[in-house]
Design a protein around this motif. Structure first.
Motif, PDB file in Angstrom:
ATOM      1  N   VAL A 111      18.333   2.330  12.053  1.00  0.00           N
ATOM      2  CA  VAL A 111      18.964   1.802  13.276  1.00  0.00           C
ATOM      3  C   VAL A 111      19.322   0.325  13.107  1.00  0.00           C
ATOM      4  O   VAL A 111      20.416  -0.101  13.480  1.00  0.00           O
ATOM      5  CB  VAL A 111      18.007   1.958  14.484  1.00  0.00           C
ATOM      6  N   PHE A 112      18.395  -0.442  12.538  1.00  0.00           N
ATOM      7  CA  PHE A 112      18.590  -1.899  12.514  1.00  0.00           C
ATOM      8  C   PHE A 112      18.959  -2.431  11.131  1.00  0.00           C
ATOM      9  O   PHE A 112      18.824  -3.622  10.878  1.00  0.00           O
ATOM     10  CB  PHE A 112      17.328  -2.594  13.042  1.00  0.00           C
ATOM     11  N   THR A 113      19.396  -1.561  10.218  1.00  0.00           N
ATOM     12  CA  THR A 113      19.863  -2.070   8.919  1.00  0.00           C
ATOM     13  C   THR A 113      21.358  -2.368   9.032  1.00  0.00           C
ATOM     14  O   THR A 113      22.032  -1.884   9.954  1.00  0.00           O
ATOM     15  CB  THR A 113      19.606  -1.049   7.789  1.00  0.00           C
ATOM     16  N   PRO A 114      21.875  -3.190   8.089  1.00  0.00           N
ATOM     17  CA  PRO A 114      23.280  -3.614   8.229  1.00  0.00           C
ATOM     18  C   PRO A 114      24.296  -2.470   8.208  1.00  0.00           C
ATOM     19  O   PRO A 114      24.231  -1.575   7.371  1.00  0.00           O
ATOM     20  CB  PRO A 114      23.470  -4.535   7.015  1.00  0.00           C
TER      21      PRO A 114
END
Lengths: 268, 157
Positions: free
Chosen positions: A232-235
């Motif tokens: 979800v929060f990776t680039p």
């Protein structure tokens, strides 16, 4: 520091070296349900009853359809699957723990899906050698969950350049600047691997490695699905959250953090 | 009471998640979305450029009793304040309307859809605070001072 379990370490090392993992599906019932749904959708498109044996029906679809109708069939099946409310969850369940080991346990999933139907000797739906990150708005933080609906092998499957070799060839890619991707394929061809994936197995691969397909020279038709996952929060690249991906497993601490606000109203 | 008919488009004059889309492009996306879903499309209202201004959206919400719904160009044009968004969802559902987001192809048709809308918005608003601001640049240079990038680079071959 690395607190991974031995089994996770083994999988991770193998994935980094090869760029892919092939393993049996974690939910055979879900996979069979997906296969049956696809066979039913294809049969409906052809004006036929749902087949008794989906594997035989899908393998031999070339007896009932020609290349001219192929894209309409593909779009019909894709649209039917998108309207099937259990499909995405079932697809994820086919490789849930593998994805969680390789990617993480807070995931986004591609909202659409890719379906490849390659009739024998059909050159109309080929994906030439490529790495998705080169040109398709993909982030290198994504993986593809690739699931065959029939046995896939040799030219009925896809080829990949294993990650350890891919790194070497990537450094030499500029040598092919004036020659095109076909000449690059000819150069790497002795080193590519054709994935042998019997029905009942799944593949997770990093789309950073070179891969593609060629004309299916086998006697039966290839049917494969592919859907991307990432943290979800990776680039992200330009396949963005909302338009392209949607969250499927946001954890409670992230939910708390996203809503959290410090107490306000203080004045200097 | 007037009969309900059609879906009012809603486009904006501010960047959406950092990208500026010409009005013409926003309308094309909405019209294409409406055509594909066979939704009768009514000419778009255009939001003003001032930051935090939702006056045109407020007008469209007032118009809901005579509409089947609204087609936003993007989900991320909804107000940043959660309470303001909730009020819009409530009005849409109370008026038995639908709220569509064309770019994301998402629909809010009943209260179960609110969570999907909200989760997507909340995650998107959090991404600028995630490693590398959650964006992998293919052109230009990666910020090598980014702490995540530095840490990651130490762990790969």
């Amino acid at each position: 520091m690395d607190f991974l379990q031995p089994q996770e370490k083994e999988l991770s090392l193998s994935f980094i070296q090869k760029g892919y993992i092939i393993q049996p599906t974690e939910d055979r019932a879900a996979l069979d349900r997906i296969q049956s749904q696809i066979a039913t959708l294809a049969a409906t498109f052809l004006g036929k009853e749902p087949p008794q044996n989906p594997t035989d029906f899908l393998n031999n679809i070339a007896n009932s359809i020609g290349i001219a109708q192929l894209n309409d069939l593909r779009l019909h099946v894709i649209s039917g699957l998108m309207e099937t409310d259990w499909f995405r969850k079932a697809y994820f369940s086919c490789a849930r723990s593998l994805l969680e080991t390789l990617v993480g346990n807070e995931l986004v999933m591609q909202r659409n899906l890719g379906l490849s139907v390659q009739l024998p000797h059909d050159d109309s739906s080929l994906l030439p050698l490529h790495s998705d990150v080169w040109g398709s708005e993909c982030s290198p933080f994504e993986v593809v969950l690739w699931i065959p609906l029939v046995d896939c092998y040799r030219t009925k499957s896809m080829f990949v350049l294993p990650a350890s070799l891919d790194r070497q060839w990537r450094d030499r890619m500029h040598e092919f600047a004036d020659k095109g991707t076909e000449s690059l394929f000819e150069a790497i061809e002795p080193e590519v691997e054709w994935l042998k994936v019997p029905y009942g197995n799944v593949v997770v691969f990093t789309p950073t490695i070179m891969h593609g397909n060629r004309v299916n020279q086998e006697a039966t038709t290839r049917w494969t699905l592919n859907i991307r996952f990432k943290g979800v929060f990776t680039p992200y690249s330009d396949k963005r959250l909302g338009e392209y991906f949607s969250p499927i497993s946001v954890r409670p601490v992230s939910r708390i953090g996203m809503k959290f606000q410090l107490p306000g109203g203080f004045n200097e | 009471m007037s009969e309900k008919f059609g879906y009012r488009g809603y486009i904006g004059s501010r960047p959406v998640r950092g990208t500026s889309y010409p009005h013409r492009v926003q309308n094309l996306v909405i019209r294409d979305y409406a055509n594909r879903r066979k939704l009768p499309y009514k000419l778009s209202a255009t939001e003003y450029a001032m930051s935090g201004c939702y006056m045109m959206l407020a007008d469209v919400v007032t118009e809901l009793p005579s509409l089947d719904g609204i087609i936003l160009f993007s989900l991320f044009m909804l107000p940043q304040r959660p309470q303001r968004r909730r009020e819009i969802y409530d009005r849409v559902l109370t008026e038995k309307c639908q709220l569509h987001a064309a770019l994301e192809a998402m629909v809010l048709a009943d209260k179960n859809d609110i969570e999907h809308f909200e989760e997507t918005i909340e995650v998107a608003f959090t991404l600028p605070h995630a490693p590398m601001r959650s964006y992998y640049p293919k052109t230009g240079k990666i910020d090598e001072k980014d702490s995540f990038w530095k840490a990651l680079n130490q762990t790969i071959d």
